[in-house]
Design a protein around this motif. Structure first.
Motif, short mmCIF file in Angstrom:
data_model
loop_
_atom_site.label_atom_id
_atom_site.label_comp_id
_atom_site.label_asym_id
_atom_site.label_seq_id
_atom_site.Cartn_x
_atom_site.Cartn_y
_atom_site.Cartn_z
N LYS A 9 54.03 116.22 73.13
CA LYS A 9 55.15 115.30 73.35
C LYS A 9 55.46 115.34 74.84
O LYS A 9 55.73 116.40 75.40
CB LYS A 9 56.36 115.74 72.52
N LEU A 10 55.41 114.19 75.49
CA LEU A 10 55.57 114.10 76.94
C LEU A 10 56.98 113.70 77.31
O LEU A 10 57.69 113.06 76.52
CB LEU A 10 54.57 113.10 77.50
N SER B 168 54.03 107.80 81.02
CA SER B 168 53.61 106.98 79.88
C SER B 168 52.42 107.65 79.20
O SER B 168 51.49 108.10 79.87
CB SER B 168 53.20 105.60 80.39
N ASN B 169 52.46 107.71 77.87
CA ASN B 169 51.35 108.37 77.18
C ASN B 169 50.03 107.65 77.43
O ASN B 169 48.99 108.30 77.54
CB ASN B 169 51.62 108.53 75.68
N PRO C 104 46.63 108.14 72.30
CA PRO C 104 48.08 107.99 72.19
C PRO C 104 48.47 108.12 70.72
O PRO C 104 47.72 107.68 69.84
CB PRO C 104 48.36 106.59 72.72
N ASN D 194 55.46 108.39 73.46
CA ASN D 194 55.18 109.39 74.50
C ASN D 194 54.56 110.67 73.94
O ASN D 194 54.90 111.78 74.34
CB ASN D 194 56.42 109.70 75.33
N THR D 195 53.65 110.50 73.02
CA THR D 195 52.93 111.63 72.43
C THR D 195 51.44 111.33 72.51
O THR D 195 51.01 110.20 72.34
CB THR D 195 53.34 111.80 70.95
N ILE D 196 50.66 112.36 72.81
CA ILE D 196 49.21 112.21 72.80
C ILE D 196 48.61 113.20 71.80
O ILE D 196 49.15 114.28 71.58
CB ILE D 196 48.57 112.40 74.20
#
Length: 75
Positions: free
Chosen positions: A15-16, A21-22, A38, A42-44
């Protein structure tokens, strides 16, 4: 940059922060040779194959660290 690490075993998600931006982070990881996707707001997602070698895991972690460090210093 990374606010939370989610998941168990090999299936992980980062979680960024809202500062990045993811999709941009995924593009930077892909340019470094790390396959990510993605996965929501905002999570990868990081999901290596189950038969990955220890050497490739270490290489991937090093590349993740390099990309995240650069992102942290740029923002």
């Amino acid at each position: 940059i990374v606010m939370e690490i989610r998941g168990t075993g090999f299936m992980r998600a980062l979680k960024l922060s809202d500062a990045v931006s993811n999709n941009d982070v995924v593009a930077k990881f892909m340019a470094a040779g790390v396959d990510t996707r993605p996965a929501g707001d905002n999570t990868i997602r990081i999901l290596p194959p189950l038969n990955i070698s220890r050497a490739l895991i270490e290489e991937g972690v090093e590349k993740l660290d390099q990309v995240l460090t650069k992102l942290r210093t740029d923002n």
